[in-house]
Motif scaffolding. Structure first.
Motif, PDB file in Angstrom:
ATOM      1  N   TYR A 112       0.750  -1.217  -0.054  1.00 24.38           N
ATOM      2  CA  TYR A 112       0.009  -0.101  -0.033  1.00 24.38           C
ATOM      3  C   TYR A 112       0.878   1.288   0.060  1.00 24.38           C
ATOM      4  CZ  TYR A 112      -4.115  -2.668   1.021  1.00 24.38           C
ATOM      5  OH  TYR A 112      -5.158  -3.713   0.857  1.00 24.38           O
ATOM      6  N   TRP A 113       2.182   1.180   0.281  1.00 27.35           N
ATOM      7  CA  TRP A 113       2.810   2.555   0.484  1.00 27.35           C
ATOM      8  C   TRP A 113       2.757   3.463  -0.646  1.00 27.35           C
ATOM      9  CZ3 TRP A 113       7.145   4.462  -2.157  1.00 27.35           C
ATOM     10  CH2 TRP A 113       7.702   3.542  -2.887  1.00 27.35           C
ATOM     11  N   LYS A 114       2.619   3.087  -1.786  1.00 30.88           N
ATOM     12  CA  LYS A 114       2.603   4.042  -3.106  1.00 30.88           C
ATOM     13  C   LYS A 114       1.309   4.847  -2.978  1.00 30.88           C
ATOM     14  CE  LYS A 114       6.052   1.271  -5.959  1.00 30.88           C
ATOM     15  NZ  LYS A 114       6.130   0.430  -7.106  1.00 30.88           N
ATOM     16  N   ARG A 115       0.548   4.558  -2.264  1.00 32.40           N
ATOM     17  CA  ARG A 115      -0.849   5.415  -2.173  1.00 32.40           C
ATOM     18  C   ARG A 115      -0.538   6.452  -1.211  1.00 32.40           C
ATOM     19  NH1 ARG A 115      -6.095   2.868   0.943  1.00 32.40           N
ATOM     20  NH2 ARG A 115      -5.900   1.106  -0.490  1.00 32.40           N
ATOM     21  N   TRP A 116       0.467   6.553  -0.349  1.00 33.85           N
ATOM     22  CA  TRP A 116       0.443   7.654   0.584  1.00 33.85           C
ATOM     23  C   TRP A 116       1.100   8.952   0.005  1.00 33.85           C
ATOM     24  CZ3 TRP A 116       3.144   3.386   3.619  1.00 33.85           C
ATOM     25  CH2 TRP A 116       2.180   2.535   4.288  1.00 33.85           C
TER      26      TRP A 116
END
Length: 591
Positions: free
Chosen positions: A456-460
């Motif tokens: 999920y980190w790329k959505r932050w």
């Protein structure tokens, strides 16, 4: 809509926007409906249902909203329990949705059929099994409302065949009920008589001590004003670490086994005790009963006079009650009481620095936290796991206004630090999040949570999520408890755990890994981690034999320490590091 569609629709009408969970055939209908509802319900897929429940608990702690998780029937539902007990014991609102086998199979010893109502009875304030579509509205409404109002865990059980049926509103007929959405109004304010009685006690005291907990997290300004009016010192329970900033000279930091010497002195020398929003469990760290007049404020009346026999007990919201109390309090003059508190705290920070700079083999864990503290970004969110890492988190990190911090408090569960960090990041993607982990917790479930982070980190909007791992190859807190509480040396068969290259694991899953074992490189390692363009595992290779000294050493503890010497396999290191810590206390500035 079918029943599953309606479940997500109704939850979104309540304002719930994120659910943590794991799929399965017991919630197949909910899975399909969730895909269709992704414009209004953000789904975070975890690697294990326990992590979903921890994340829901942390979401509630960090946002003040109701946390939401879901799991399939049988084993998936069972996996939720630990995280749900974390929410229950720290009094935060969480709703759990769980699947069940088809209604026609219940009672037939069917595969994955578990008596879920009995299973969840001990952890929930409300648990209900749906049997017809006409129930769904009031089951969801009651689950959310009860969780919010009572700051409790609730659960709705949905058989998998029911999830596929067409949704129907309840009929206008006898035997049906029609519920609506809407949260409760403002929190309670104590009556005038109670407020005046409390003010009389507080005004009469000359040495006032305050203890604030999680219930005071939204009462920062009010707690500061009351402390200034009363010229009080303020200690913080661990769940209230972010309630007051540590740059205030009269804030004595944490209390208890993980606490500070100034907090111990504050409680033992006061003549008046004001406890706000805390159910701190260890009464031995509070004033001796009868030594101080007591006033307590708590939103839950069942927790009043639970740890100390209070003279005035008030049910109310912390901020609301303190605001109402302020006009009744007399401004106290500056005194030696406050000056001594402030001097004691200044000396304590000097002592912590001295301890952090003590040499160790290869790295002193206190140094890792001491170097982090001034580097914490504004509005950072910090989580901590259970174990010795919680000692350094509690003492060495200085909270500033605007920061958030939490951990598993009442349950003190190992493995909560990383799912808490994910929940914090999902709720506040623009903030930097730092999880403080021991290697035991990291091996228990932290490694699998890193896979969730990699997903999920790329959505932050801000990609910075740093997982600090103290790699000391030891279940360190329990090892020291055995030494100090049981008087026995380290039991290597139970306490030693495998070494593992945590920083290389981060690189394996597309994240950044940093390794440090040199005290002169710790600051640079933190700078590198805080400047990274993706989540980081910062592995600090630390000495397991640096003692997490309590703020007050009892005669029994000293005797146990001596008793463990014949059976301690790492005696030389233990004695050397313990001597350094103790000498720092009595000979500041000496190595």
């Amino acid at each position: 809509m079918n029943v599953s569609d309606y479940v997500w629709h109704r939850l979104s009408e309540w304002g719930l926007k994120r659910v943590y969970g794991y799929p399965g055939d017991g919630v197949g209908g909910l899975d399909v409906a969730l895909e269709k509802a992704k414009d209004r319900m953000d789904y975070v897929q975890v690697r294990h249902e326990e992590m979903a429940a921890f994340m829901a608990s942390a979401h509630a702690k960090f946002t003040g909203e109701v946390g939401l998780c879901y799991a399939t029937s049988g084993p998936g539902a069972i996996h939720l329990l630990n995280g749900l007990y974390d929410a229950r014991m720290d009094h935060v609102p969480v709703v759990a949705l769980v699947g069940q086998q088809a209604r026609s199979a219940i009672g037939a010893s069917y595969q994955q059929e578990v008596d879920l109502q009995t299973l969840f009875q001990g952890v929930t304030e409300y648990v209900a099994l749906a049997s017809v579509p006409e129930q769904i509205r009031h089951l969801i409404d009651r689950a959310v409302r009860i969780a919010h109002t009572k700051r409790a865990v609730t659960c709705v059980i949905l058989p998998n065949d029911l999830q596929e049926l067409d949704y129907r509103d309840p009929p206008l007929a006898h035997g049906a009920t029609h519920t609506g959405i809407g949260y409760a109004g403002p929190a309670k304010l104590p009556d005038d008589a109670s407020l005046r009685a409390a003010a009389d006690v507080l005004n009469a005291g000359s040495k006032v001590a305050m203890l604030v907990g999680a219930g005071a997290l939204d009462a920062t300004d009010e707690a500061i004003e009351v402390a200034q009016r009363l010229q009080a010192g303020v200690a913080k329970a661990l769940l209230g670490k972010a309630a007051l900033p540590d740059d205030l000279p009269f804030v004595t930091g944490s209390i208890g086994l993980l606490g500070t010497r100034p907090s111990w002195d504050l409680m033992k020398n006061c003549d008046t005790f004001l406890m706000v929003g805390s159910a701190f469990p260890y009464s031995e760290f509070l004033p001796r009963p009868g030594d101080a007049r007591g006033v307590q404020i708590d939103i839950d009346g069942s927790r009043l006079s639970l740890r100390y026999p209070m003279e005035v007990n008030m049910v109310g919201d912390s901020a609301t009650t303190l605001r109402a109390l302020l006009p009744l309090l007399t401004q106290k003059k500056a005194s030696s009481w406050r000056r001594d508190i402030e001097k004691g705290m200044a000396d304590w920070w000097d002592l912590l620095k001295e301890r952090a700079m003590n040499s160790a083999q290869p790295l002193n864990p206190q140094r890792v936290f001491w170097e982090l503290s001034p580097r914490l970004p504004d509005n950072a969110i910090i989580t901590a796991d259970s174990g010795s890492v919680a000692n350094w988190y509690a003492r060495d990190l200085r909270m500033r206004r605007g920061m958030k911090a939490s951990l598993s408090g009442g349950l003190a569960s190992l493995g909560a630090g990383t799912p808490y960090a994910v929940a914090g990041k999902m709720a506040y993607p623009d903030r930097t999040v730092i999880a403080c982990m021991g290697d035991g917790a990291m091996q228990m479930n932290g490694l699998n949570v890193m896979i969730t982070i990699s997903k999920y980190w790329k959505r932050w909007s801000n990609p910075r999520l740093i997982v600090l791992v103290l790699n000391n190859r030891d279940l360190n807190q329990v090892t020291w408890e055995e030494r100090i509480q049981l008087g026995t040396g380290k039991t290597e068969s139970t306490q030693s755990i495998p070494d593992f290259p945590y920083h290389r694991y981060a690189e394996l899953i597309g994240l950044k890994g940093i390794f440090v074992d040199n005290p002169d490189r710790v600051g640079a390692a933190w700078d590198e981690a805080l400047a990274a363009d993706r989540p980081v595992i910062l592995e600090a290779y630390t000495d397991p034999n640096v003692p997490p000294l309590p703020p007050h050493i009892t005669l029994k503890e000293a005797k146990n320490f001596v008793s463990m010497i014949p059976s301690e396999p790492e005696l030389g290191s233990v004695l050397k590091n313990s001597a350094k810590e103790l000498l720092s206390s009595v000979l500041p500035g000496k190595d």
